[in-house]
Design a protein around this motif. Structure first.
Motif, short mmCIF file in Angstrom:
data_model
loop_
_atom_site.label_atom_id
_atom_site.label_comp_id
_atom_site.label_asym_id
_atom_site.label_seq_id
_atom_site.Cartn_x
_atom_site.Cartn_y
_atom_site.Cartn_z
N GLU A 337 0.83 -1.20 0.00
CA GLU A 337 0.00 0.00 0.00
C GLU A 337 0.87 1.25 0.00
O GLU A 337 1.80 1.38 0.79
CB GLU A 337 -0.92 0.00 1.22
CG GLU A 337 -1.90 1.16 1.24
CD GLU A 337 -2.83 1.10 2.45
OE1 GLU A 337 -3.60 2.06 2.64
OE2 GLU A 337 -2.75 0.10 3.19
N ASP A 338 0.54 2.19 -0.92
CA ASP A 338 1.35 3.38 -1.07
C ASP A 338 1.26 4.26 0.18
O ASP A 338 0.29 4.18 0.95
CB ASP A 338 0.90 4.17 -2.30
CG ASP A 338 2.05 4.96 -2.92
OD1 ASP A 338 3.14 4.94 -2.34
OD2 ASP A 338 1.84 5.57 -3.99
N GLU A 339 2.28 5.10 0.36
CA GLU A 339 2.36 5.95 1.56
C GLU A 339 2.71 7.36 1.11
O GLU A 339 3.59 7.57 0.27
CB GLU A 339 3.45 5.42 2.50
CG GLU A 339 3.60 6.19 3.78
CD GLU A 339 2.73 5.65 4.90
OE1 GLU A 339 2.46 6.41 5.83
OE2 GLU A 339 2.33 4.47 4.82
N GLU A 340 2.04 8.36 1.71
CA GLU A 340 2.34 9.76 1.39
C GLU A 340 3.60 10.19 2.14
O GLU A 340 3.73 9.98 3.34
CB GLU A 340 1.17 10.66 1.78
CG GLU A 340 1.32 12.09 1.26
CD GLU A 340 0.11 12.95 1.61
OE1 GLU A 340 -0.19 13.06 2.81
OE2 GLU A 340 -0.53 13.49 0.69
N LEU A 370 12.04 -1.98 -4.44
CA LEU A 370 11.33 -1.15 -3.47
C LEU A 370 10.43 -2.05 -2.65
O LEU A 370 9.57 -2.74 -3.19
CB LEU A 370 10.51 -0.08 -4.21
CG LEU A 370 9.46 0.69 -3.42
CD1 LEU A 370 10.13 1.60 -2.41
CD2 LEU A 370 8.56 1.48 -4.36
N LEU A 371 10.64 -2.07 -1.33
CA LEU A 371 9.78 -2.91 -0.48
C LEU A 371 9.58 -2.24 0.88
O LEU A 371 10.30 -1.31 1.25
CB LEU A 371 10.35 -4.31 -0.31
CG LEU A 371 11.77 -4.49 0.26
CD1 LEU A 371 11.73 -4.55 1.77
CD2 LEU A 371 12.41 -5.76 -0.29
N ARG A 372 8.60 -2.76 1.59
CA ARG A 372 8.25 -2.23 2.92
C ARG A 372 8.39 -3.34 3.94
O ARG A 372 7.89 -4.45 3.75
CB ARG A 372 6.83 -1.68 2.90
CG ARG A 372 6.37 -1.13 4.24
CD ARG A 372 5.03 -0.44 4.08
NE ARG A 372 4.62 0.24 5.31
CZ ARG A 372 3.65 1.15 5.37
NH1 ARG A 372 3.02 1.50 4.26
NH2 ARG A 372 3.33 1.72 6.50
N PRO A 444 13.37 4.70 8.28
CA PRO A 444 12.06 4.73 8.93
C PRO A 444 11.12 5.66 8.16
O PRO A 444 11.47 6.80 7.84
CB PRO A 444 12.37 5.26 10.33
CG PRO A 444 13.65 6.00 10.18
CD PRO A 444 14.42 5.33 9.09
N LEU A 445 9.93 5.17 7.86
CA LEU A 445 8.98 6.00 7.12
C LEU A 445 8.61 7.26 7.87
O LEU A 445 8.24 8.28 7.28
CB LEU A 445 7.71 5.17 6.80
CG LEU A 445 7.86 4.13 5.68
CD1 LEU A 445 6.65 3.21 5.65
CD2 LEU A 445 8.04 4.83 4.34
N LEU A 448 10.19 10.41 6.71
CA LEU A 448 9.81 10.94 5.40
C LEU A 448 8.36 11.39 5.33
O LEU A 448 8.01 12.20 4.47
CB LEU A 448 10.04 9.88 4.32
CG LEU A 448 11.48 9.33 4.19
CD1 LEU A 448 11.50 8.19 3.20
CD2 LEU A 448 12.43 10.43 3.77
N THR A 449 7.52 10.87 6.23
CA THR A 449 6.10 11.21 6.18
C THR A 449 5.85 12.53 6.87
O THR A 449 6.66 13.01 7.64
CB THR A 449 5.25 10.11 6.83
OG1 THR A 449 5.74 9.87 8.16
CG2 THR A 449 5.35 8.83 6.04
N VAL A 450 4.66 13.09 6.61
CA VAL A 450 4.27 14.36 7.24
C VAL A 450 3.82 14.06 8.66
O VAL A 450 2.94 13.26 8.87
CB VAL A 450 3.13 15.01 6.43
CG1 VAL A 450 2.73 16.31 7.09
CG2 VAL A 450 3.57 15.23 5.02
#
Length: 450
Positions: A337-340, A370-372, A444-445, A448-450
């Protein structure tokens, strides 16, 4: 005069345009995981105090019920309650993130000495064989505190022992057991020695382990400081080179402009096309130099914008293919699932650098995966080149560690490791068993995330 922020900004832009990675975040204060050795040592003192409370309860029960020795249970219970309260306060202080300085540890050990003194004064004073437990506090002080603080605690403990020789409540033995006093004293000395030896061996070993970890962290911080100093010196060289290149580039631009107006040159389509390509190259060089010199205050070089992980990677791959005129790059998307996220120029330049290194060694095949993994973004670049030499894997991320044999090589991966570390991630490199190498960037996401 160029100040620190100007130099960082200049270096960011220079690194971006020169293709040696990005230095975004240089000098920013991150939030590293808290490994405060003082707090760990205070926790060990708390654990030791729980053991002391339990041991005193057992000892009082055995003396009162088993040996029939009359003890002042009320005052001794108050001292035990004080130790419990001290532990609760210490745990609350740690939970609130309070700093644990040498003064805090000194006060904690001093209160332990006071509590032990009070308990001994209520149970025979200096005639109590458990006076040897003072040595445990002094041993811990010698390990945890400075020489001055340790000497202070030694003086206090010596004074406390002197007081116990003069003012104490004598032990009241059952009638007819007065002759057993010396035997009980010897048994108490044995028990006290065993307790002292066991606690010193266990807790001093654990405290020493904490101190070694703290020394290792300090050594790592020194290494990082040296690396960032190296990066700053590179920034000075980049800014100086930008100043020096300005004049010859302007001269080349004027000459090429004159050539475009000369009929004997423009009459040939091939020469005219080559002149145009040279003008484009000079224009790009001038833009790079201008960007370096005008980058003061622009920590990232470009304004970040909202995007998603897949859009970010797709844009990055398109730019890289277009700039390198290379279509050997294969992309495998296993992110889910994509992430903003915020489009981070630093991360883009890091990936450009890793892809460029892979392309140099494997011009016919480069793969980006690319993986999570939970809350972690993993980007793996695979090539079919000769792989990393063992000494390179051992010195991954250190400057001038390169297998390409170029003078000054090895700075790209050095900058990659430092930028990823600033973003809270890690860089790993390994060789594949059937040839080639894999470089994996884990981030770590949350960074990068808001």
């Amino acid at each position: 005069m160029i100040d620190g922020s100007d130099l960082r900004a200049i270096l960011v832009t220079a690194a971006r345009h020169l293709g040696i990675g990005s230095l975004a975040g240089l000098g920013e204060s991150g939030t590293p995981e808290d490994h405060d050795g003082g707090r760990q040592n205070l926790l060990l003192l708390v654990q030791l105090r729980w053991i002391a409370v339990a041991g005193q309860v057992v000892t009082i029960a055995v003396a009162q019920a088993g040996l029939g020795i009359a003890l002042p249970l009320g005052p001794m219970a108050v001292v035990l309650a004080g130790l419990v309260l001290l532990n609760l306060v210490s745990l609350g202080w740690i939970a609130r993130g309070g700093g644990v300085t040498e003064g805090v540890l000194f006060v904690a050990l001093l209160l332990d000495v006071v509590a032990l003194t009070l308990q001994l004064s209520l149970s025979g004073g200096a005639t109590n064989p458990f006076t040897s437990l003072f040595l445990l506090q002094l041993t811990l002080a010698a390990v945890l505190l400075s020489s001055r603080a340790t000497i202070g605690l030694v003086a206090i403990t010596t004074a406390a022992l002197g007081v116990l020789m003069l003012a104490y409540r004598p032990l009241v033995l059952p009638p007819g057991d007065s002759d057993e006093l010396f035997r009980l004293y010897l048994v108490g000395m044995l028990v006290s020695f065993v307790i002292d030896a066991a606690l010193i061996a266990v807790f001093v070993t654990r405290i020493s382990r904490n101190l070694r970890r703290q020394d290792a962290r300090l050594a790592d911080l020194r290494q990082r400081a040296a690396e960032e100093d190296h990066i700053v010196r590179m920034g000075l060289l980049a800014s100086g080179a930008a100043h020096e290149l300005g004049t010859p580039l302007s001269s080349l631009s004027v000459i090429l402009g004159d050539w475009r107006r000369m009929p004997e040159l423009t009459s040939s389509p091939d020469i005219a096309r080559e002149i145009e390509e040279m003008q484009e190259a000079v224009g790009r060089c001038k833009a790079i130099v201008t960007g370096i010199l005008l980058a003061a205050g622009a920590a990232r070089g470009e304004a970040p914008h909202l995007t998603t992980v897949r859009s970010f990677v797709t844009e990055l791959v398109g730019d890289w293919r277009r700039m390198r005129s290379c279509f050997c790059l294969q992309v495998r998307d296993e992110f889910g699932e994509d992430e903003e996220i915020v489009s981070d120029t630093a991360l883009k330049q890091v990936l450009f650098n890793v892809l460029d290194n892979a392309l140099d060694l494997s011009p016919n095949y480069v793969e980006l995966v690319l993986l999570r993994d939970g809350d972690t973004l993993r980007l793996s670049v695979t090539d079919r080149g000769p792989g990393f030499a063992p000494e390179m894997l051992a010195r991954l991320g250190q400057p001038y560690t390169s297998s390409k044999g170029r003078l000054g090589g090895g700075l790209g991966l050095f900058l990659v490791v430092n930028v990823v570390r600033k973003l809270g991630g890690t860089v790993e490199a390994r060789n594949r068993s059937y040839g080639g190498a894999v470089v994996t960037i884990s981030l770590p996401l949350s960074s990068l995330t808001v």
